[in-house]
Motif scaffolding. Structure first.
Motif, short mmCIF file in Angstrom:
data_model
loop_
_atom_site.label_atom_id
_atom_site.label_comp_id
_atom_site.label_asym_id
_atom_site.label_seq_id
_atom_site.Cartn_x
_atom_site.Cartn_y
_atom_site.Cartn_z
N THR A 97 -11.70 11.62 -2.04
CA THR A 97 -10.87 11.10 -3.12
C THR A 97 -9.94 10.02 -2.59
OG1 THR A 97 -9.11 12.71 -2.74
CG2 THR A 97 -10.90 13.37 -4.24
N GLU A 98 -9.29 9.31 -3.50
CA GLU A 98 -8.35 8.28 -3.05
C GLU A 98 -7.20 8.88 -2.25
OE1 GLU A 98 -7.00 5.64 -6.06
OE2 GLU A 98 -9.01 5.17 -6.82
N ASP A 102 -6.52 8.05 1.62
CA ASP A 102 -5.20 7.52 1.96
C ASP A 102 -4.54 8.36 3.04
OD1 ASP A 102 -2.93 5.72 1.49
OD2 ASP A 102 -1.94 7.51 0.73
N VAL A 215 -13.56 4.57 -3.92
CA VAL A 215 -12.51 5.18 -3.09
C VAL A 215 -12.30 4.35 -1.82
CG1 VAL A 215 -11.95 7.18 -1.64
CG2 VAL A 215 -12.81 7.51 -3.97
N SER A 218 -10.25 1.43 -2.45
CA SER A 218 -8.98 1.68 -3.13
C SER A 218 -7.76 1.23 -2.32
CB SER A 218 -8.84 3.18 -3.45
OG SER A 218 -8.79 3.95 -2.24
#
Length: 442
Positions: A97-98, A102, A215, A218
């Protein structure tokens, strides 16, 4: 005689109740100047006298704080280890996921910051650990503890298709090796952020190959630099190779030279280049000291000859990988290449380490290494320079590929339960296909 007994003052260790503010400052100064000296001339070329002089204290005073420079190195290792553990404990949830991506990118950035501050320690710890010193068990303990911390994070992240212990080992091996390459000038001019971004994309796909391209896009990662591998010019090996040295010699002398060269490779691998002496080499070979000097002028002379061998091996491996499809259904050729690469890296480990150690009279040796690595990277570049819908610098991808195949086999042997050759080859193939070709997997 005096009735009063003579007592030696207690050592000023870090937890000594007698150290006081002045003593704490002196101890801190010793550690700081040692780090500077290790950076300037290398661990092995730094003497206790040089440290004492730089700290503006006597040799005797230094010994009140540390028994020797090994213990100073250990204290520095503990210091940078605490910094890395603090960063690792703060890693947020990982996943495809983002937020997960991250968090991974953030951790790698923090890791790089610690590496920047303690780059001398990271650059030299492999060579120091390979020597017969008190540092080796401390480094093993540090690596084991750090792997355990990352393993726990991966277990909670529910990674699929890769064992969390193996995944943690790969993460640490790749991050350390890429930072090492960056700080020894082997990333073709890429800046720190570009390297962090490339490692982020690669490890994200190794751990979570189903991560959508959206993603990976992103964070607005930015591949940098040109799209070609700049290969350093090859140095002349005339008069330096094994064949040059044995030309015209008797059969018995040829055997002697080859035995000395292999003994050097063994000792450099087991003790490190700097802590290997000529006496160590001749003892390993079973010859007298005079026999060594009949064929080699000094230890460095033997290292040069070993480096010409290593260069030939690297060029052969580089040419072979050009003709292997890493996504082929039948992976026999790739498996054999990975196994051969692991054997090559292990055999010449001491010589390869000497290419990058500070303080080594290494101009020619460094040129051999730089050319061999450039040729290898150029070959790997041809395999992975494919169109993608997410950012991955193809030049850094080639460097990542080299980091994977050169470091993971050795790291796999450092686990509490060492991997077999079949196991680490399986793991490397998995990391190649997920990390570089996940967009081609069905």
């Amino acid at each position: 005689m005096s009735a009063n007994p003579i007592t030696r003052r207690a050592s000023y260790g870090p937890s000594s109740p007698e150290i006081g503010t002045r003593g704490a400052n002196t101890r801190s100064k010793i550690v700081d100047v040692s780090l500077d000296l290790f950076s300037q001339v290398g661990f092995f070329n730094t003497s206790v006298d040089a440290i004492a002089k730089a700290a503006d204290i006597s040799r005797a005073t230094l010994y009140q704080y540390f028994p020797g420079k090994d213990e100073i190195f250990i204290e520095l290792l503990e210091e940078c280890g605490r910094a890395l553990f603090r960063v690792a404990r703060r890693i947020g949830p990982l996943g495809p996921t983002e937020v997960g991506f991250d968090n991974l990118n953030w951790w790698l950035g923090e890791w790089s910051w610690v590496f920047e501050k303690y780059s001398t320690m990271f650059i030299q710890w492999t060579a120091v650990a390979s020597s017969d010193t008190a540092v080796r068990p401390q480094i093993s303990r540090f690596i084991g503890g750090y792997n355990n911390l990352i393993t726990t994070r991966l277990e909670t992240s529910e990674i699929d298709g890769i064992d969390p212990v193996a995944g943690a080992m790969v993460m640490q091996a790749m991050v350390h090796r890429m930072n090492l390459f960056m700080h020894t000038g082997r990333v073709y001019g890429r800046d720190t952020q570009s390297i962090i971004d490339a490692v982020s994309v690669y490890l994200q796909l190794v751990l979570f190959p189903d991560t959508p391209a959206s993603v990976l896009n992103s964070l607005a990662l930015r591949p940098s630099g040109g799209t070609e591998i700049a290969i350093p010019e090859p140095p002349s090996t005339e008069g330096l190779t094994t064949e040059d040295r044995i030309a015209g010699l008797s059969t018995r002398a040829v055997k002697t030279v080859r035995t000395l060269i292999e003994a050097g490779a063994t000792q450099f691998r087991e003790k490190g280049y700097h802590r290997t002496s000529v006496d160590d080499i001749v003892e390993e070979a079973g010859f007298a000291r005079g026999t060594f000097y009949k064929y080699f002028s000094e230890k460095q002379d033997l290292l040069v000859t070993l480096s010409t061998q290593a260069l030939d091996g690297a060029l052969d491996l580089a040419e072979r990988i050009r003709h292997i499809d890493p996504m082929a259904e039948h992976e026999t050729a790739l498996r054999q290449w990975i196994a051969d690469m692991a054997e090559f890296s292990a055999h010449y480990a001491g010589s390869i380490d000497a290419w990058t150690q500070e303080g080594n009279d290494r101009d020619l040796v460094y040129e051999f290494g730089a050319h061999g690595q450039g040729m290898m990277d150029a070959s790997l570049f041809t395999l992975i320079d494919r169109k993608r819908d997410y950012p991955l610098d193809p030049v850094l991808a080639a460097v990542l590929f080299r980091a994977l195949v050169s470091r993971v086999p050795a790291a796999a042997q450092e686990l509490p339960e060492p991997m077999s050759e079949e196991q680490f080859v399986d793991l490397i193939i998995l990391c190649i296909r997920r990390g570089f070709f996940s967009h081609l997997l069905t």
